[in-house]
Design an enzyme around this catalytic site. Structure first.
Site, short mmCIF file in Angstrom:
data_model
loop_
_atom_site.label_atom_id
_atom_site.label_comp_id
_atom_site.label_asym_id
_atom_site.label_seq_id
_atom_site.Cartn_x
_atom_site.Cartn_y
_atom_site.Cartn_z
N GLU A 1 17.80 -18.55 -4.14
CA GLU A 1 17.48 -17.28 -4.79
C GLU A 1 17.03 -17.50 -6.24
OE1 GLU A 1 16.77 -14.49 -3.90
OE2 GLU A 1 17.05 -13.18 -5.62
N ASN B 1 -2.27 2.56 5.71
CA ASN B 1 -1.37 1.43 5.43
C ASN B 1 -1.19 0.66 6.73
OD1 ASN B 1 -0.97 2.36 2.89
ND2 ASN B 1 1.17 2.98 3.18
N GLY B 2 -1.10 -0.65 6.65
CA GLY B 2 -0.89 -1.45 7.85
C GLY B 2 -2.10 -2.32 8.14
N TRP C 1 -2.85 -2.77 -1.49
CA TRP C 1 -2.48 -4.17 -1.69
C TRP C 1 -3.33 -4.95 -0.68
CZ3 TRP C 1 0.07 -8.10 1.14
CH2 TRP C 1 0.59 -9.15 0.37
N GLU D 1 8.66 -16.24 -8.51
CA GLU D 1 8.03 -14.91 -8.36
C GLU D 1 7.46 -14.39 -9.68
OE1 GLU D 1 11.39 -12.66 -6.47
OE2 GLU D 1 9.80 -11.97 -5.16
N LYS E 1 13.45 -16.38 -7.68
CA LYS E 1 13.29 -15.48 -8.85
C LYS E 1 12.33 -16.12 -9.84
CE LYS E 1 14.26 -12.50 -7.73
NZ LYS E 1 14.80 -12.24 -6.46
N LYS F 1 6.40 -4.74 -3.60
CA LYS F 1 7.83 -4.48 -3.50
C LYS F 1 8.27 -4.35 -2.05
CE LYS F 1 11.91 -3.58 -5.06
NZ LYS F 1 12.64 -4.79 -5.49
N ARG G 1 5.67 -0.56 -6.36
CA ARG G 1 5.68 -1.32 -5.12
C ARG G 1 4.58 -2.37 -5.07
NH1 ARG G 1 8.55 2.32 -1.38
NH2 ARG G 1 7.58 1.35 0.38
N HIS H 1 17.68 -37.36 0.48
CA HIS H 1 16.94 -37.53 1.74
C HIS H 1 15.46 -37.26 1.57
CE1 HIS H 1 20.69 -38.11 3.80
NE2 HIS H 1 21.18 -37.05 3.18
N CYS I 1 0.82 -1.21 0.00
CA CYS I 1 0.00 0.00 0.00
C CYS I 1 0.85 1.26 0.00
CB CYS I 1 -0.88 0.02 1.23
SG CYS I 1 -1.94 -1.41 1.36
#
Ligand code: M6R
Length: 594
Positions: free
Chosen positions: A470, A99-100, A75, A477, A474, A589, A27, A493, A2
């Protein structure tokens, strides 16, 4: 996540708010809205989807003369991404953006419903504006009513509220979510991050948790800790690249130069970090989320190998509620691109509360983490717009590597020759991020063979294990394909049970670190018919596909070269699948809620 923008002044308010929101667009958000208060009228517009929809919706609206305005990109957390759930939320004569997360909203809502308030949305935010009006009924004073409202809230918030009862004030409150107030000397601006304010204001105040009040055109000077806002607006162009993410991948060699600049000399490391601060530490805990956590996990290998200091890397959301044991001789490092990630920030606060030595490795000057930590080191990646982090990650790993050698030097656990060698490797590693067009072409072609199947394993050993994590992150996402990172030795395993020709294994096979070990692990998968794509400077016979990187002399050069390959592979797969690479679905973001 947000975003909030606010404005008090005479300029065209709609334009200022929408331009501000556009700066926050990268974002991530799923709906947007604005409220303008002028000529004693509140005008509100909300839409789902992108800002362009909001612009269309209010294209015939304009307001001249003095007024107030608030805007928001949402968001979704409580309630779906619908127009009704979009901010600003209204009661009878007031509007709010937030926001929050208001954790106790359900109890407050029940109470207000009993008093006759009717709610339209499924959000937690709507209760705040109703509570304000309810309080105002009794207290008859907007400031008292606002403060009373904020007192009743549990959770995290950055709030702006405008009300028809006050035609020159915006009420604000901050707890846990960032909020900045700025001025150009005349008009007042609010924003949830400094980016939209750059170029607009001269001075800013980064509000502290617990600050609550109102702002009009005359009381900016009453704020605590006013500082000049530095920085110039960066180009928001893609400069010929298809996506910001692609541009950012290609920028890495340049920003890495910035990261090392004035920090690595020919045979020593200089960091703006007092040696006394690090001298007596006996262990290190690293806390972060997502990609920043992966950088932290890489640092564990470097710190233990070079500085001989026990290091743990922990995901911040797990750390916070685990009753962690914290020792005073421990260095507590948080890593964050944004410096605002709620879980990481709260972990940092916990460490500070327990008297640990705290350090933020961060990309954003003046962010909450930089302000909260005892010391900070900036990664200098520049603004990163792609939701999928690339150049921020590269600079984090580089800076942590530098820090590791710096600590090793202070702890006298490294020889002069090794320091020199590490510095040489750092310079070489930066060269390894220069992108060879042939490799990009190869990955573009290869990507078409990896669009189906039932998933990906990314495997690596030692520091290549966090790189495998990572690489998998990537890919998932931006391509929405299932991918997991594993230590190569762990496959037998359990995970190897999934191996078949439709299971793609991306194997990171550095020549200079445990090559034979990862080769055996890869063979184990190949012999169970998994499709293998090897990334190496050596030809790997058992691989179905190969990405041959250049010849390097050290494993950290191979690390950075492979990082580029993984980023481009994810990019090209996502592009082929037709996804929005810069703003992938469901992601934001900067994650400012826990
Ligand atoms: O701003 P931060 O580095 O604290 O953010 C942490 C994660 O949310 C972030 O790295 C996320 O995983 C990225 N989308 C990764 O590409």
């Amino acid at each position: 996540m947000c975003g909030i923008i606010g404005y008090i002044g005479d300029k065209e308010k709609k334009k200022i708010i929408i331009e501000g929101l556009r700066e926050l667009e990268y974002r991530g958000y799923d709906s947007a809205g604005i409220s303008v208060f002028s000529d004693n009228e509140l005008h509100s517009f909300k839409t789902t989807g992108k800002l362009i929809n909001l612009e269309k919706k209010c294209e015939n609206f304009s307001s001249s003369g003095f007024g107030l305005a608030i805007g928001h990109t949402r968001w979704a957390t409580h309630g779906k991404a619908t127009e009704i759930n979009a901010h600003p939320h209204s009661a009878e004569f007031s509007n709010i953006v937030h926001n929050g997360i208001i954790e106790n909203y359900a109890i407050l809502k029940k109470d207000l419903e009993k008093k006759g308030h009717i709610f339209l949305s499924q959000t937690d935010t709507e209760v705040v504006v109703h509570l304000f009006e309810e309080n105002l009924l009794h207290l008859k004073d907007s400031t008292l009513a606002f403060k009373e409202t904020i007192k009743a809230l549990k959770g995290s918030y950055a709030i702006l509220l405008i009300t028809k009862k006050e035609n020159d004030k915006i009420f604000y409150a901050k707890n846990g979510s960032p909020l900045i107030i700025g001025t150009d000397g005349s008009d007042i601006y609010f924003a949830s991050s400094s980016t939209p304010l750059i170029g607009l204001v001269k001075d800013v105040c980064y509000l502290e948790d617990g600050e609550v009040g109102y702002m009009d055109k005359n009381n900016f000077k009453s704020l605590k800790n006013i500082i000049p806002l530095s920085g110039t607006k960066i180009s928001s162009q893609k400069d010929g690249y298809r996506y910001f993410m692609e541009k950012e991948i290609y920028e890495q060699h340049k920003v890495l130069q910035d990261t090392i600049s004035s920090r690595i000399l020919e045979d020593k490391i200089e960091l703006n970090l007092p040696k006394d601060f690090l001298k007596d530490i006996n262990s290190i805990t690293i806390c972060a989320c997502g990609t920043s956590y992966h950088a932290g996990l890489s640092a564990k290998y470097i710190f233990e190998r070079e500085a001989k200091i026990k290091t743990d890397a922990i995901i911040a959301s797990e750390f916070r509620y685990s009753n962690p044991i914290m020792r005073k001789d421990e260095l507590f490092i948080v890593i964050s691109q944004s410096g605002e990630t709620a879980d990481t920030l709260e972990a940092l606060k916990l460490a500070n509360k327990n008297g640990l030595k705290t350090l933020a490795v961060c990309n954003v000057e003046n962010s909450s983490m930089v302000r909260e930590a005892k010391y900070s080191l900036l990664t200098r990646a520049g603004i990163e717009k792609g939701v999928a982090s690339t150049k921020a990650y590269a600079t984090q790993v580089m800076l942590l590597w530098i820090l590791g050698i710096y600590i090793a030097e202070i702890k006298q656990s490294i020889s002069k020759e090794n320091i020199k060698k590490q510095i040489k490797n750092m310079n070489e590693a930066i060269k390894a991020t220069m992108i060879n067009p042939k490799i990009h072409d190869r990955l573009k072609k290869l990507s078409k063979r990896y669009l189906h199947g039932h998933g990906f394993f990314f495997i690596g050993r030692d520091i290549f294990y966090p790189l495998a994590l990572e690489g998998a992150l990537k890919l998932k996402e931006i391509s929405y394909l299932h991918a997991e990172g594993y230590p190569g030795g762990e496959m037998k395993h359990g995970p190897i049970a999934l191996a078949d020709s439709e299971l793609f294994t991306i194997s990171l096979m550095p020549k200079h670190l445990l090559f034979d070990k990862i080769k055996s692990n890869t063979e184990e998968l190949a012999s169970r018919d998994a499709t293998i794509c090897a990334i190496s400077q050596e030809i790997i016979d058992i691989a179905d596909d190969m990405v041959l990187i250049d010849k390097f002399d050290s494993y950290m050069e191979e690390f950075f070269a492979m990082m580029i390959v993984l980023q481009i592979l994810a990019l090209e797969v996502a592009i082929r699948l037709g996804n929005d690479v810069d703003m992938p679905r469901n992601l934001a973001k900067s994650v400012t809620v826990e």
